[in-house]
Design an enzyme around this catalytic site. Structure first.
Site, PDB file in Angstrom:
ATOM      1  N   GLU A  24     -11.245  -4.735   2.238  1.00 49.83           N
ATOM      2  CA  GLU A  24     -10.527  -5.502   1.223  1.00 49.83           C
ATOM      3  C   GLU A  24     -11.392  -6.620   0.630  1.00 49.83           C
ATOM      4  O   GLU A  24     -11.271  -7.003  -0.521  1.00 49.83           O
ATOM      5  CB  GLU A  24      -9.242  -6.087   1.811  1.00 49.83           C
ATOM      6  CG  GLU A  24      -8.077  -5.107   1.877  1.00 49.83           C
ATOM      7  CD  GLU A  24      -8.136  -4.140   3.055  1.00 49.83           C
ATOM      8  OE1 GLU A  24      -9.234  -3.961   3.647  1.00 49.83           O
ATOM      9  OE2 GLU A  24      -7.090  -3.542   3.370  1.00 49.83           O
ATOM     10  N   SER A  78     -14.804   6.282   6.905  1.00 43.91           N
ATOM     11  CA  SER A  78     -14.285   7.544   7.447  1.00 43.91           C
ATOM     12  C   SER A  78     -13.223   8.128   6.515  1.00 43.91           C
ATOM     13  O   SER A  78     -12.844   9.288   6.649  1.00 43.91           O
ATOM     14  CB  SER A  78     -13.690   7.313   8.832  1.00 43.91           C
ATOM     15  OG  SER A  78     -12.526   6.520   8.726  1.00 43.91           O
ATOM     16  N   LYS A 123       0.353  -6.686   1.796  1.00 43.96           N
ATOM     17  CA  LYS A 123      -0.338  -5.386   1.705  1.00 43.96           C
ATOM     18  C   LYS A 123       0.135  -4.451   2.816  1.00 43.96           C
ATOM     19  O   LYS A 123       0.334  -3.260   2.590  1.00 43.96           O
ATOM     20  CB  LYS A 123      -1.853  -5.591   1.798  1.00 43.96           C
ATOM     21  CG  LYS A 123      -2.669  -4.342   1.516  1.00 43.96           C
ATOM     22  CD  LYS A 123      -4.142  -4.701   1.327  1.00 43.96           C
ATOM     23  CE  LYS A 123      -4.904  -3.594   0.606  1.00 43.96           C
ATOM     24  NZ  LYS A 123      -5.192  -2.440   1.417  1.00 43.96           N
ATOM     25  N   ASN A 139      -5.320  -2.011  -4.436  1.00 43.12           N
ATOM     26  CA  ASN A 139      -6.470  -2.078  -3.530  1.00 43.12           C
ATOM     27  C   ASN A 139      -6.184  -1.213  -2.302  1.00 43.12           C
ATOM     28  O   ASN A 139      -6.594  -1.525  -1.194  1.00 43.12           O
ATOM     29  CB  ASN A 139      -6.732  -3.535  -3.124  1.00 43.12           C
ATOM     30  CG  ASN A 139      -8.141  -3.722  -2.566  1.00 43.12           C
ATOM     31  OD1 ASN A 139      -8.960  -2.801  -2.600  1.00 43.12           O
ATOM     32  ND2 ASN A 139      -8.424  -4.895  -2.048  1.00 43.12           N
ATOM     33  N   HIS A 198      -5.161  -9.194   3.656  1.00 42.26           N
ATOM     34  CA  HIS A 198      -4.045  -9.395   4.586  1.00 42.26           C
ATOM     35  C   HIS A 198      -4.502  -9.749   5.996  1.00 42.26           C
ATOM     36  O   HIS A 198      -3.927 -10.605   6.664  1.00 42.26           O
ATOM     37  CB  HIS A 198      -3.169  -8.145   4.597  1.00 42.26           C
ATOM     38  CG  HIS A 198      -3.911  -6.861   4.877  1.00 42.26           C
ATOM     39  ND1 HIS A 198      -3.385  -5.855   5.623  1.00 42.26           N
ATOM     40  CD2 HIS A 198      -5.147  -6.421   4.515  1.00 42.26           C
ATOM     41  CE1 HIS A 198      -4.246  -4.855   5.693  1.00 42.26           C
ATOM     42  NE2 HIS A 198      -5.319  -5.178   5.024  1.00 42.26           N
ATOM     43  N   ARG A 199      -5.555  -9.071   6.455  1.00 40.66           N
ATOM     44  CA  ARG A 199      -5.969  -9.302   7.854  1.00 40.66           C
ATOM     45  C   ARG A 199      -6.605 -10.673   8.068  1.00 40.66           C
ATOM     46  O   ARG A 199      -6.525 -11.235   9.154  1.00 40.66           O
ATOM     47  CB  ARG A 199      -6.905  -8.191   8.334  1.00 40.66           C
ATOM     48  CG  ARG A 199      -6.251  -6.848   8.291  1.00 40.66           C
ATOM     49  CD  ARG A 199      -6.795  -5.828   9.245  1.00 40.66           C
ATOM     50  NE  ARG A 199      -6.144  -4.567   8.936  1.00 40.66           N
ATOM     51  CZ  ARG A 199      -4.884  -4.271   9.255  1.00 40.66           C
ATOM     52  NH1 ARG A 199      -4.163  -5.115   9.948  1.00 40.66           N
ATOM     53  NH2 ARG A 199      -4.352  -3.121   8.892  1.00 40.66           N
ATOM     54  N   ASP A 239     -10.468  -2.627  12.213  1.00 45.68           N
ATOM     55  CA  ASP A 239      -9.397  -3.533  11.772  1.00 45.68           C
ATOM     56  C   ASP A 239      -8.957  -4.468  12.894  1.00 45.68           C
ATOM     57  O   ASP A 239      -8.896  -5.692  12.717  1.00 45.68           O
ATOM     58  CB  ASP A 239      -8.198  -2.735  11.243  1.00 45.68           C
ATOM     59  CG  ASP A 239      -8.497  -2.144   9.866  1.00 45.68           C
ATOM     60  OD1 ASP A 239      -9.590  -2.432   9.335  1.00 45.68           O
ATOM     61  OD2 ASP A 239      -7.649  -1.412   9.338  1.00 45.68           O
ATOM     62  N   ASP A 268       0.810  -1.223   0.000  1.00 43.36           N
ATOM     63  CA  ASP A 268       0.000   0.000   0.000  1.00 43.36           C
ATOM     64  C   ASP A 268       0.847   1.278   0.000  1.00 43.36           C
ATOM     65  O   ASP A 268       0.453   2.288  -0.595  1.00 43.36           O
ATOM     66  CB  ASP A 268      -0.973   0.005   1.191  1.00 43.36           C
ATOM     67  CG  ASP A 268      -2.197  -0.875   0.908  1.00 43.36           C
ATOM     68  OD1 ASP A 268      -2.159  -1.628  -0.082  1.00 43.36           O
ATOM     69  OD2 ASP A 268      -3.172  -0.804   1.672  1.00 43.36           O
TER      70      ASP A 268
END
Ligand code: DC
Length: 658
Positions: A345, A171, A416, A93, A390-391, A317, A50
């Site tokens: 994502e 946000s 990412k 992304n 990724h998460r 997250d 990113d």
């Protein structure tokens, strides 16, 4: 990286993790530095997909970005809009690049096209475009109304009335508009037409804008006023904090794997909302300590985390990590007010529900909530799909703390925000088998055989000390010169390929086994500075699926949390005979061999030096099992060690011999 990554069952986690830079702070800082007056040095920038996307976009727009080395960059600010007035940008992304760039470019008086990957084109941006159009911006949808890709054209702008903006989808729309408005240098006002979600992220935006000299007056979370005449000015230097969302995985590991896990890079001074995850973890029972720039996590004193029912709107997250922790709680848990998960994502609510079910959890989902009941038994070997998110990959890795192996599909998606994630987790949690003992006790052979049988990595720490000795002899560094030897050790160009050892490009596997090198190694191993210089390098060997480490202080100093500790020994006579036979195997003619008594004496001398030194002396740790190999052949010694391993790590099965 391959198509999957297998994580073995994990029982313990302890140690220290240095976080990569925060994604949110990195990308905001880069953009503000680019449109500010003056140059900014940015230190500890996140090096991941990113941020690379943002750096490439800025370069494409005519901003001079220079890597100063490592994670430090220099950005020459343009003091306003970008010099390049026509460009086509591909932004992958990366929401933290796409949204703010859309706003800044819309106020830049140029012609731009912005695209991303297919998923980016499914993530809404209509609310931001609506907000910008109220300023007169000319933004067109190239495919679907309300979604990227976009085209921006020059337009005449006016800031007359308050801009009405929705804040309930992302946000980042508010963040983007706030960051862009100072380009107009007129006073401007934003009025939220809805509730604002993920407020702490807007807080990061406001704090960073203030670092660049622009203040925003805020009336609750409803109205934001930018007084006229403000311009971004570089603060000169910015240090990026560690990523607080990434911290959540390691704090959770500390809570699940005993700890202490010290996570360095975020702490009580952090400006990121996701540090609230640590507060929640404490509420669930984990033991949490705060430092200014670090957080330490340990398991709950009671052993079990409490179930929860929480509004997680502020930390969407880190909330994903809580969904995994719910598997380990003492009852069913509910995650509420997480509608934004649906436009991240991937649709994270759907993805989480589907993959948690594979583990055996009972899951229910609603439009903006998720309920998770812990499984009665965890499914072993579940293969977790990660949806290019990724998460998903990072939080599901924690399931291994249930004592089951887990397979993460498409593991490279962690790139990412955290390319080194699996290595960082391994460094605190991969199982370690520590074999210590005196020379010729058989530990080297046993270690190599165990590693091969288990498919584990191998650390022959004695080889590191021998390499330093060899390098010192070659470079003419005196064996009395502690500082010089430590410097050599710190920069040692050592490389291991299985059991082969290289110094720079030269193979020295045989050379380092010479008696004089062993003697010199024992001498320099007594220096605290040399040992210190080799410490982290030895810990780097701890990777998945696990490590067999052989030395003198593996269980006591280097891996005190090793899952298995064995102290090998043998009678002095047996060891002298082994050494004698090794020399014969090396092809040394019998008439050149030292007598057994001399070999025994040399070994005794070496033992004495290794055992009597001040730092990390050779000794059996209390929690190490003693394995006396005097009467054992190699096969028997390996079998005896394997029996200890299987007793301590019952779920580790040697892979079947092909
Ligand atoms: O195991 P070895 O003979 O290759 O080790 C060579 C020397 O290095 C040994 O005399 C002591 C030292 N050493 C050490 O101090 N700590 C270790 N973990 C490994 C080796």
């Amino acid at each position: 990286m391959s198509v999957f990554f297998d994580i073995p069952p994990l029982i313990r986690a302890s140690g220290e993790v240095r976080l990569p830079g925060s994604k949110s702070i990195s990308n905001r800082t880069l953009l503000l530095a680019a449109i500010a007056e003056g140059a900014t040095e940015v230190h500890d920038l996140l090096d991941a997909d990113d941020t690379r996307i943002m750096l490439a976009a800025l370069a494409r727009l005519g901003v001079s970005v220079t890597q100063l080395g490592g994670h430090s960059w220099r950005i020459e600010g343009c003091g306003g809009a970008f010099p390049v007035k026509e460009a086509e940008l591909f932004l992958g992304n990366a929401g933290t690049a796409f949204r703010p760039l859309t706003a800044v470019l819309a106020l830049s008086g140029g012609r731009y096209r912005l695209r991303g990957v297919a998923r980016m084109h499914e993530r809404p941006i209509g609310d931001l475009v609506e907000g910008l159009r109220q300023l007169g911006c000319d933004i067109r949808y190239l495919e679907r109304e309300g979604y990227p890709p976009l085209e921006i054209r020059p337009a005449s702008l006016q800031v007359a009335t308050p801009i009405r903006l929705r804040g309930d989808v992302s946000s980042q729309f508010l963040t983007a508009l706030l960051m862009a408005l100072p380009l107009l240098s007129e006073s401007a006002q934003i009025e939220l037409a809805t509730e604002l979600i993920s407020k702490p992220y807007v807080e990061i935006t406001l704090k960073l804008m203030a670092r660049f000299g622009v203040t925003v007056e805020r009336d609750d979370w409803r109205r934001f006023l930018l007084p006229a005449g403000q311009r971004y000015r570089s603060p000169g230097l910015i240090h990026v904090e560690g990523d607080a969302s990434s911290a959540s995985y390691f704090l959770a590991a500390g809570a699940l794997g005993g700890g202490p896990v010290r996570v360095v890079g975020v702490g009580s001074h952090s400006i990121q909302g996701d540090v609230a995850f640590a507060k929640i973890l404490a509420d669930l029972g984990a033991q949490i300590e705060w430092e200014e720039h670090a957080i330490v996590a340990r398991a709950p004193a009671t052993g079990k985390l409490r179930a929860f029912d929480l509004d997680l709107n502020a930390i969407p997250d880190a909330a994903m990590t809580l969904a995994i922790l719910a598997l380990f709680a003492d009852g069913p848990s509910v995650l509420r007010n997480i509608a934004s998960w649906r436009v991240k994502e991937t649709d994270r609510i759907a993805a989480m529900a589907k993959e948690l079910a594979k583990i055996g959890a009972k899951v229910e989902e609603g439009a903006d909530w998720l309920a998770v009941s812990p499984p009665t038994t965890f499914v072993s070997h579940a293969a977790i799909a990660t949806y290019d998110d990724h998460r998903m990959a990072m939080c599901f890795a924690l399931v291994a703390f249930a004592g089951v192996p887990i397979r993460i599909l498409d593991p490279a998606c962690v790139g990412k925000t955290f390319p080194g994630f699996f290595d960082a987790l391994a460094r605190i949690a991969a199982p370690v088998i520590a074999l210590d003992g005196p020379s010729a006790s058989g530990k080297g052979t046993v270690a190599a055989r165990l590693a091969r049988a288990l498919g584990f990595h191998l650390l022959d720490s004695g080889a590191l000390y021998r390499l330093v000795a060899l390098a010192a002899l070659e470079a003419g560094v005196s064996l009395e010169d502690e500082a010089g030897l430590a410097a050599l050790a710190a920069a040692l160009p050592a490389r291991f390929d299985g059991e082969r050892v290289f110094l720079a490009e030269k193979e020295v596997s045989v050379e380092i086994r010479r008696e004089e090198i062993g003697r010199a190694a024992s001498q320099i191993a007594a220096y605290p500075k040399v040992r210190e210089a080799l410490l982290e390098r030895q810990r780097d060997f701890r990777r998945f699926p696990g490590l067999v480490a052989d030395g003198r202080d593996m269980g006591s100093v280097v891996f005190p949390d090793a899952a298995v500790k064995v102290f090998l020994t043998a009678s002095p006579r047996a060891r002298a005979e082994r050494r004698y036979n090794q020399l014969i195997e090396k092809g040394i003619p019998a008439n050149m061999l030292p007598p057994l008594t001399v070999l025994a004496q040399e070994l005794a001398e070496r033992d004495r030096r290794d055992a009597e030194r001040q730092v990390a002396p050779l000794k059996r740790c209390e929690d190490a099992e003693l394995l006396d190999t005097t009467e054992l052949g190699i096969e028997e010694a390996v079998a005896a060690a394997m029996a200890i391993v299987q007793r301590r790590l019952p779920f580790i099965n040697p892979p079947p011999v092909a």
